[in-house]
Design a protein around this motif. Structure first.
Motif, mmCIF file in Angstrom:
data_model
loop_
_atom_site.group_PDB
_atom_site.id
_atom_site.type_symbol
_atom_site.label_atom_id
_atom_site.label_comp_id
_atom_site.label_asym_id
_atom_site.label_seq_id
_atom_site.Cartn_x
_atom_site.Cartn_y
_atom_site.Cartn_z
ATOM 1 N N THR A 1 0.835 -1.202 0.000
ATOM 2 C CA THR A 1 0.000 0.000 0.000
ATOM 3 C C THR A 1 0.869 1.252 0.000
ATOM 4 O O THR A 1 0.579 2.221 -0.700
ATOM 5 N N ALA A 2 1.952 1.207 0.803
ATOM 6 C CA ALA A 2 2.868 2.350 0.833
ATOM 7 C C ALA A 2 3.514 2.543 -0.537
ATOM 8 O O ALA A 2 3.688 3.677 -0.995
ATOM 9 N N LEU A 3 3.852 1.456 -1.198
ATOM 10 C CA LEU A 3 4.479 1.544 -2.523
ATOM 11 C C LEU A 3 3.519 2.126 -3.551
ATOM 12 O O LEU A 3 3.918 2.881 -4.437
ATOM 13 N N GLN A 4 2.249 1.761 -3.426
ATOM 14 C CA GLN A 4 1.254 2.273 -4.365
ATOM 15 C C GLN A 4 1.089 3.782 -4.225
ATOM 16 O O GLN A 4 0.654 4.453 -5.148
ATOM 17 N N ALA A 5 1.437 4.294 -3.037
ATOM 18 C CA ALA A 5 1.284 5.725 -2.806
ATOM 19 C C ALA A 5 2.471 6.527 -3.346
ATOM 20 O O ALA A 5 2.448 7.748 -3.366
ATOM 21 N N VAL A 6 3.530 5.831 -3.761
ATOM 22 C CA VAL A 6 4.684 6.531 -4.341
ATOM 23 C C VAL A 6 4.231 7.190 -5.646
ATOM 24 O O VAL A 6 3.637 6.529 -6.494
ATOM 25 N N PRO A 7 4.468 8.520 -5.786
ATOM 26 C CA PRO A 7 3.984 9.220 -6.976
ATOM 27 C C PRO A 7 4.547 8.585 -8.251
ATOM 28 O O PRO A 7 5.749 8.367 -8.365
ATOM 29 N N ARG A 8 3.649 8.303 -9.191
ATOM 30 C CA ARG A 8 4.070 7.622 -10.416
ATOM 31 C C ARG A 8 4.997 8.487 -11.264
ATOM 32 O O ARG A 8 5.786 7.974 -12.040
ATOM 33 N N GLU A 9 4.897 9.828 -11.105
ATOM 34 C CA GLU A 9 5.753 10.709 -11.922
ATOM 35 C C GLU A 9 7.225 10.453 -11.594
ATOM 36 O O GLU A 9 8.084 10.457 -12.471
ATOM 37 N N ILE A 10 7.494 10.243 -10.291
ATOM 38 C CA ILE A 10 8.880 10.005 -9.875
ATOM 39 C C ILE A 10 9.423 8.753 -10.557
ATOM 40 O O ILE A 10 10.533 8.745 -11.093
ATOM 41 N N LEU A 11 8.610 7.702 -10.565
ATOM 42 C CA LEU A 11 9.063 6.443 -11.152
ATOM 43 C C LEU A 11 9.241 6.593 -12.658
ATOM 44 O O LEU A 11 10.186 6.089 -13.248
ATOM 45 N N GLU A 12 8.305 7.341 -13.257
ATOM 46 C CA GLU A 12 8.367 7.573 -14.696
ATOM 47 C C GLU A 12 9.655 8.334 -15.024
ATOM 48 O O GLU A 12 10.384 7.980 -15.950
ATOM 49 N N ALA A 13 9.966 9.360 -14.216
ATOM 50 C CA ALA A 13 11.170 10.164 -14.428
ATOM 51 C C ALA A 13 12.418 9.286 -14.342
ATOM 52 O O ALA A 13 13.329 9.389 -15.159
ATOM 53 N N LEU B 1 11.450 5.477 0.005
ATOM 54 C CA LEU B 1 10.144 6.108 0.203
ATOM 55 C C LEU B 1 9.219 5.297 1.115
ATOM 56 O O LEU B 1 8.233 5.810 1.614
ATOM 57 N N ILE B 2 9.518 4.009 1.292
ATOM 58 C CA ILE B 2 8.658 3.240 2.201
ATOM 59 C C ILE B 2 9.277 3.082 3.590
ATOM 60 O O ILE B 2 8.753 2.383 4.443
ATOM 61 N N LEU B 3 10.396 3.793 3.834
ATOM 62 C CA LEU B 3 11.028 3.686 5.154
ATOM 63 C C LEU B 3 10.107 4.054 6.318
ATOM 64 O O LEU B 3 10.138 3.377 7.349
ATOM 65 N N PRO B 4 9.262 5.114 6.201
ATOM 66 C CA PRO B 4 8.364 5.404 7.323
ATOM 67 C C PRO B 4 7.450 4.222 7.655
ATOM 68 O O PRO B 4 7.308 3.850 8.823
ATOM 69 N N ALA B 5 6.861 3.615 6.620
ATOM 70 C CA ALA B 5 6.002 2.447 6.868
ATOM 71 C C ALA B 5 6.820 1.323 7.484
ATOM 72 O O ALA B 5 6.355 0.606 8.383
ATOM 73 N N LEU B 6 8.060 1.193 7.040
ATOM 74 C CA LEU B 6 8.932 0.147 7.548
ATOM 75 C C LEU B 6 9.227 0.340 9.035
ATOM 76 O O LEU B 6 9.297 -0.626 9.796
ATOM 77 N N SER B 7 9.371 1.605 9.458
ATOM 78 C CA SER B 7 9.688 1.809 10.875
ATOM 79 C C SER B 7 8.491 1.464 11.753
ATOM 80 O O SER B 7 8.664 0.954 12.856
ATOM 81 N N VAL B 8 7.269 1.724 11.252
ATOM 82 C CA VAL B 8 6.087 1.308 12.017
ATOM 83 C C VAL B 8 6.049 -0.213 12.114
ATOM 84 O O VAL B 8 5.783 -0.783 13.179
ATOM 85 N N ILE B 9 6.361 -0.862 11.014
ATOM 86 C CA ILE B 9 6.368 -2.325 11.000
ATOM 87 C C ILE B 9 7.379 -2.869 12.002
ATOM 88 O O ILE B 9 7.099 -3.790 12.759
ATOM 89 N N MET B 10 8.580 -2.251 12.031
ATOM 90 C CA MET B 10 9.600 -2.685 12.972
ATOM 91 C C MET B 10 9.087 -2.586 14.405
ATOM 92 O O MET B 10 9.265 -3.505 15.210
ATOM 93 N N LEU B 11 8.431 -1.464 14.702
ATOM 94 C CA LEU B 11 7.915 -1.253 16.052
ATOM 95 C C LEU B 11 6.950 -2.381 16.443
ATOM 96 O O LEU B 11 7.117 -3.029 17.477
#
Lengths: 314, 301
Positions: free
Chosen positions: B186-198, B217-227
């Protein structure tokens, strides 16, 4: 989501890929580049690895389905993912017949504990989360700090303390020893606060207030209905949490008639060590107890996905 | 509850109290009161007078119970085992979840909905049942896994003293990877597609994009997961207590939670059990606090 449109991988043999490498006149350089890099090879690797990962996830559950159809001899005698003599219905009737149908008593208890925790516990959490989001009061940060503390303390660390306190009040080995703890869902409060701020616009509540509705009425007639998807998600998570809980009922309950199915099956597992003929019952009982949850998860996909997403928002 | 109302003055204070009282009432009953009571219990001990006949007397012993807990080799051994468990479990589960989520997000991935459902499937299986299934999958004679390995010439006993810890880790990996895959995806899906396209236009390949653009870009979600993973590992109880029935390698004091359970119900030393519970709760609180601090600092920088 938009990846779905970008990703259409070549479904044809590698040789044909080159011919079709420029399907939309170079307007989307991204897609061209990908197919030039050997889209088929990467599609093969990516999907192959995904299938492997899923096999690891699915095969153990599939084993349970196969094993539940076998009698004791076939369980040890036939290969695991093949069918032996089809004994599923015998196994089910053995499960039903054991100790005067105690298995369904256990299932009923699990449903009762889990549903009580889900509905009433869910409502309590939603009310608290809504209050944290919509009302201003002194000490809000401190009170919310308590909620977070509750999220951070692992469940099992409080089970023995609960047991020690419950024995003072003499409520161990009663349903209350389960029903009171399952109402406490700090993570639900946290989620409800997120849902309240995204589903319930402040303007709507303000309009209701101007129209003369009190806060309690506007919660039940406006806030709660608007938060219903969130409520269902919180309830679903709590239902699963209570259904899966093992240590709390193990510690609190001795009367077999009060046990939830998780502890009940583990008792049968204990019997099956000296008496292997119990093994098909353990396996079939496990399968029967998993099916309601599997169905709930497949039907309610939208809700658990939303819960996972909201939970990871900081 | 009158006290609570008085601290909540200002606009909405009284209404807020009305909405919050039910939650904090159960919170007090289910968490605060038990912990406080255990804290009190942990400073006392039951002592039998004379030859052990007659009434047991309760007396204040200070930190004696805590000393006993930490001097117990089975407790510290269990603590060490739990630490080792974390060292194996956290990298393999989180690493597996990251890889799977990145694969799922790769442009070449197909049937995403189906894969998501399948990968989440184990989480719908209760911990007890998951442990039971794997206990059978580890048992020679029943297990297709052991059989397959044997036909390949590999003799493994998943339940012996050396392998039982990784075997328990595997159960937890199986239960939790899919859950975290969904969060990360879900976090990956939220990554803006323009960035990936660029990135693609700049010539970055799929793997390069995944590692140097998506992953940070998914590090914040990863830190919650770690917790939540760390809090989760301290709960370890269900899986070993089920596996313990299938093998003698898992003792009744294998991890701290089992130790505390054993103290209460086999050794009937409730005061010691209370002390052990407090130690576990403090450890959990301390660790989660440390992880929260660390991850918020990481997210800021």
């Amino acid at each position: 989501m938009s990846t779905e449109t970008v990703s259409i991988p070549p479904r044809h043999v590698p040789g044909v890929v080159r011919q079709r490498k420029d399907p939309d006149g170079g307007r989307r350089p991204g897609r061209n580049r990908m197919s030039r890099e050997g889209g088929f090879a990467s599609a093969f690797t990516v999907n192959g690895l995904l299938i492997l990962g899923c096999a690891y996830m699915v095969l153990p559950v599939l084993w349970l389905f196969f094993a539940a159809t076998k009698d004791t001899a076939d369980l040890y005698g036939t290969s695991a993912y093949s069918l032996g003599r089809f004994a599923l219905f015998e196994n089910i009737s053995a499960v039903i017949g054991q100790d005067g149908g105690i298995f369904f008593r256990w299932m009923g208890n699990s449903v009762l504990y889990a549903a009580f925790g889900a509905v009433l516990g869910g409502l309590i959490s939603v009310m608290a989360g809504y209050a944290f989001d919509k009302f201003q009061f002194r000490g809000k940060k401190t009170w919310f700090g308590f909620v977070l503390l509750g999220v951070l303390i692992p469940n099992t660390a409080t089970v023995l303390p609960m047991y020690l306190l419950a024995s003072v009040f003499g409520i161990t080995n009663t349903v209350w020893a389960i029903l009171i703890p399952v109402l406490c869902n700090p993570f639900g409060v946290y989620l409800a606060r997120v849902y309240s701020s995204s589903y319930v616009p402040d303007e709507t509540l303000e309009a209701a207030r101007v129209d003369g509705a009190g806060p309690v009425r506007s919660f039940f007639s406006l806030g709660l209905p608007m938060m219903m998807p969130g409520f269902i998600t919180i309830a679903l998570f709590q239902f699963v949490g209570v259904w899966n809980n093992f240590m709390l009922p193990l510690v609190m309950l001795q009367d077999q008639q009060l046990l939830p199915v998780s502890v009940g099956i583990s008792i049968w597992q204990g019997y099956s060590v000296p008496q292997p003929e119990f093994t098909p019952m353990v396996i079939t009982g496990s399968l029967l107890s998993v099916i309601p949850l599997l169905v709930a998860f497949i039907l309610l996909q939208r809700f658990w996905k939303s819960g996972l997403t909201a939970g990871s928002v900081k | 509850m009158a006290r609570k109302t008085s601290t909540m003055s200002g606009t909405g204070g009284r209404t807020a109290a009305l909405f919050l009282t039910p939650f904090f009432a159960v919170f007090a009953l289910a968490i605060i009161a038990p912990v406080v009571y255990s804290l009190v219990l942990s400073f006392y001990a039951q002592q039998k007078s004379g030859l052990g006949f007659g009434e047991a007397k309760t007396s204040f012993v200070g930190l004696e119970n805590y000393l006993q807990v930490f001097q117990s080799e089975t407790f510290t051994g269990g603590l060490g085992r739990l630490a080792l468990y974390c060292l194996i479990y956290i990298p393999s589960m989180v690493g597996g979840a990251v890889v799977f989520a990145l694969l799922l997000d790769a442009t070449a991935a197909r049937a995403r909905k189906l894969f998501q459902l399948l990968v989440f499937l184990p989480h719908a299986v209760p911990g007890v049942i998951a442990a039971l299934i794997w206990a059978y999958l580890y048992t020679p004679g029943v297990s297709p896994l052991v059989q397959a390995l044997q036909s390949g010439g590999i003799q493994l006993n998943f339940l012996d003293a050396h392998l039982v810890l990784p075997s328990v880790v595997n159960i937890a990996v199986w239960e939790w990877t899919g859950y975290n895959v969904i969060i990360l995806f879900t976090a990956l899906q939220a990554v803006p597609r323009e960035i990936l396209e660029a990135a693609r236009v700049d010539g970055a390949g799929e793997i390069r994009t995944a590692l140097s653009i998506k992953f940070p870009l998914i590090l914040p979600a990863l830190s919650v997961i770690m917790l939540f993973t760390i809090i989760g590992t301290l709960q370890l109880f269900t899986e070993p207590s089920i596996i313990a029935k299938a093998t003698a390698s898992v003792t009744s004091t294998w991890v701290p939670n089992l130790w505390a359970y054993d103290a209460a119900f086999n050794r009937h030393n409730l005061n010691q059990a209370a002390a052990a519970s407090i130690v576990i709760a403090l450890l959990a609180a301390g660790l989660s606090l440390a992880v929260t601090r660390l991850s918020s600092r990481m997210n800021k920088s």
